[in-house]
Design a protein around this motif. Structure first.
Motif, PDB file in Angstrom:
ATOM      1  N   UNK A   1       0.659 -41.612  16.595  1.00  0.00           N
ATOM      2  CA  UNK A   1       1.156 -41.716  17.969  1.00  0.00           C
ATOM      3  C   UNK A   1       1.035 -43.164  18.418  1.00  0.00           C
ATOM      4  N   UNK A   2       2.175 -43.805  18.635  1.00  0.00           N
ATOM      5  CA  UNK A   2       2.173 -45.186  19.125  1.00  0.00           C
ATOM      6  C   UNK A   2       1.935 -45.239  20.630  1.00  0.00           C
ATOM      7  N   UNK A   3       2.534 -44.285  21.348  1.00  0.00           N
ATOM      8  CA  UNK A   3       2.413 -44.290  22.805  1.00  0.00           C
ATOM      9  C   UNK A   3       2.720 -42.901  23.341  1.00  0.00           C
ATOM     10  N   UNK A   4       1.856 -42.420  24.229  1.00  0.00           N
ATOM     11  CA  UNK A   4       2.177 -41.165  24.906  1.00  0.00           C
ATOM     12  C   UNK A   4       2.940 -41.474  26.197  1.00  0.00           C
ATOM     13  N   UNK A   5       3.369 -40.454  26.913  1.00  0.00           N
ATOM     14  CA  UNK A   5       4.180 -40.678  28.107  1.00  0.00           C
ATOM     15  C   UNK A   5       4.021 -39.514  29.072  1.00  0.00           C
ATOM     16  N   UNK A   6       4.195 -39.817  30.344  1.00  0.00           N
ATOM     17  CA  UNK A   6       4.220 -38.761  31.354  1.00  0.00           C
ATOM     18  C   UNK A   6       5.525 -37.974  31.227  1.00  0.00           C
ATOM     19  N   UNK A   7       5.550 -36.782  31.733  1.00  0.00           N
ATOM     20  CA  UNK A   7       6.767 -35.979  31.710  1.00  0.00           C
ATOM     21  C   UNK A   7       7.842 -36.666  32.561  1.00  0.00           C
ATOM     22  N   UNK A   8       9.051 -36.899  32.043  1.00  0.00           N
ATOM     23  CA  UNK A   8      10.102 -37.564  32.810  1.00  0.00           C
ATOM     24  C   UNK A   8      10.468 -36.759  34.059  1.00  0.00           C
ATOM     25  N   UNK A   9      10.962 -37.423  35.103  1.00  0.00           N
ATOM     26  CA  UNK A   9      11.343 -36.708  36.333  1.00  0.00           C
ATOM     27  C   UNK A   9      12.557 -35.806  36.152  1.00  0.00           C
ATOM     28  N   UNK A  10      13.323 -36.016  35.079  1.00  0.00           N
ATOM     29  CA  UNK A  10      14.438 -35.122  34.756  1.00  0.00           C
ATOM     30  C   UNK A  10      14.716 -35.239  33.257  1.00  0.00           C
ATOM     31  N   UNK A  11      15.333 -34.193  32.704  1.00  0.00           N
ATOM     32  CA  UNK A  11      15.677 -34.223  31.284  1.00  0.00           C
ATOM     33  C   UNK A  11      16.794 -35.217  31.031  1.00  0.00           C
ATOM     34  N   UNK A  12      16.716 -35.913  29.912  1.00  0.00           N
ATOM     35  CA  UNK A  12      17.709 -36.943  29.607  1.00  0.00           C
ATOM     36  C   UNK A  12      18.844 -36.309  28.801  1.00  0.00           C
ATOM     37  N   UNK A  13      19.711 -35.599  29.518  1.00  0.00           N
ATOM     38  CA  UNK A  13      20.912 -35.021  28.918  1.00  0.00           C
ATOM     39  C   UNK A  13      21.946 -34.814  30.011  1.00  0.00           C
ATOM     40  N   UNK A  14      23.203 -34.729  29.626  1.00  0.00           N
ATOM     41  CA  UNK A  14      24.302 -34.699  30.583  1.00  0.00           C
ATOM     42  C   UNK A  14      24.351 -33.435  31.415  1.00  0.00           C
ATOM     43  N   UNK A  15      23.912 -32.309  30.860  1.00  0.00           N
ATOM     44  CA  UNK A  15      24.128 -31.033  31.521  1.00  0.00           C
ATOM     45  C   UNK A  15      23.174 -30.778  32.678  1.00  0.00           C
ATOM     46  N   UNK A  16      22.194 -31.633  32.873  1.00  0.00           N
ATOM     47  CA  UNK A  16      21.191 -31.411  33.911  1.00  0.00           C
ATOM     48  C   UNK A  16      21.714 -31.896  35.267  1.00  0.00           C
ATOM     49  N   UNK A  17      21.589 -31.044  36.286  1.00  0.00           N
ATOM     50  CA  UNK A  17      21.966 -31.423  37.645  1.00  0.00           C
ATOM     51  C   UNK A  17      20.790 -32.145  38.300  1.00  0.00           C
ATOM     52  N   UNK A  18      20.998 -33.417  38.633  1.00  0.00           N
ATOM     53  CA  UNK A  18      19.931 -34.234  39.215  1.00  0.00           C
ATOM     54  C   UNK A  18      20.471 -34.935  40.459  1.00  0.00           C
TER      55      UNK A  18
END
Length: 201
Positions: free
Chosen positions: A44-61
């Motif tokens: 594991x090089x780096x962990x991360x917080x959960x993103x504020x939205x999914x990184x894909x086109x189908x998500x309504x943000x």
């Protein structure tokens, strides 16, 4: 196995192992759906917080949330493809007009106001108090100067600025393909631009 269970979206990891078929678990929902890694080593090089939205086109943000986290929004496939397409069009445009004898000239951003269709954006001068530069609505005065200077085929992919109310096809800052030619007929212009449209179409 314990480390693998902790992995979450957006973590940066290195997995070493053998790439094998998923067998009965093949899926077409992800690009790597036909294979998986039999991992022998995981770092594991780096962990991360959960993103504020999914990184894909189908998500309504909501737009406000997307713009707040623009660095994530630009990773969505549709927006990433927009950047790639724009880069390709710019490259094709420059090559096409160069092949047709055009000289690309970069004109100044800070200049004098010109009487055009909208109001100018003004930038105060620190060196000359009380004086202002105007951001160009178009490179009009500069390209006319170039025509008189012997540059009979000029082009530029330029930034333009117009202080006007927002409309469906208008915004304060935009990019335009700017052209100028000397000693040509309307047929010459149509032939040139027909070839250009066919190229990028």
């Amino acid at each position: 196995h314990e480390l693998a269970k902790q992995l979450r979206a957006e973590w940066v990891v290195a997995a070493t192992g053998e790439v094998v078929s998923r067998g009965a678990n093949v899926t077409d929902k992800i690009p790597t759906g036909e294979v998986e890694i039999l991992c022998s080593d995981l770092v594991v090089f780096s962990d991360a917080c959960t993103p504020p939205f999914e990184i894909k086109d189908e998500v309504e943000v909501q737009e406000v949330l997307r713009l707040k986290h623009r660095y994530l929004d630009l990773r969505r496939p549709r927006l990433a493809q927009n950047l790639i397409l724009r880069s390709k069009v710019n490259l094709l445009s420059r090559q096409y007009f160069a092949d047709n004898g055009f000289l690309e000239v970069e004109t100044p951003i800070l200049g004098n106001p010109t009487p055009e269709g909208a109001r100018d954006y003004l930038v105060p001068s620190r060196v000359h108090p009380g004086s202002y530069y105007a951001l160009p609505q178009s490179p009009q005065q500069f390209k006319q100067m170039l025509m008189m200077s012997g540059v009979d085929r000029y082009m530029q992919i330029c930034r333009c600025f117009r202080d006007e109310d927002l409309r469906a096809d208008r915004q304060p800052e935009f990019t335009q393909l700017d052209l100028e030619m000397s000693f040509v007929t309307p047929a010459d212009v149509r032939a040139l631009l027909d070839g250009y449209v066919k190229l990028i179409g």
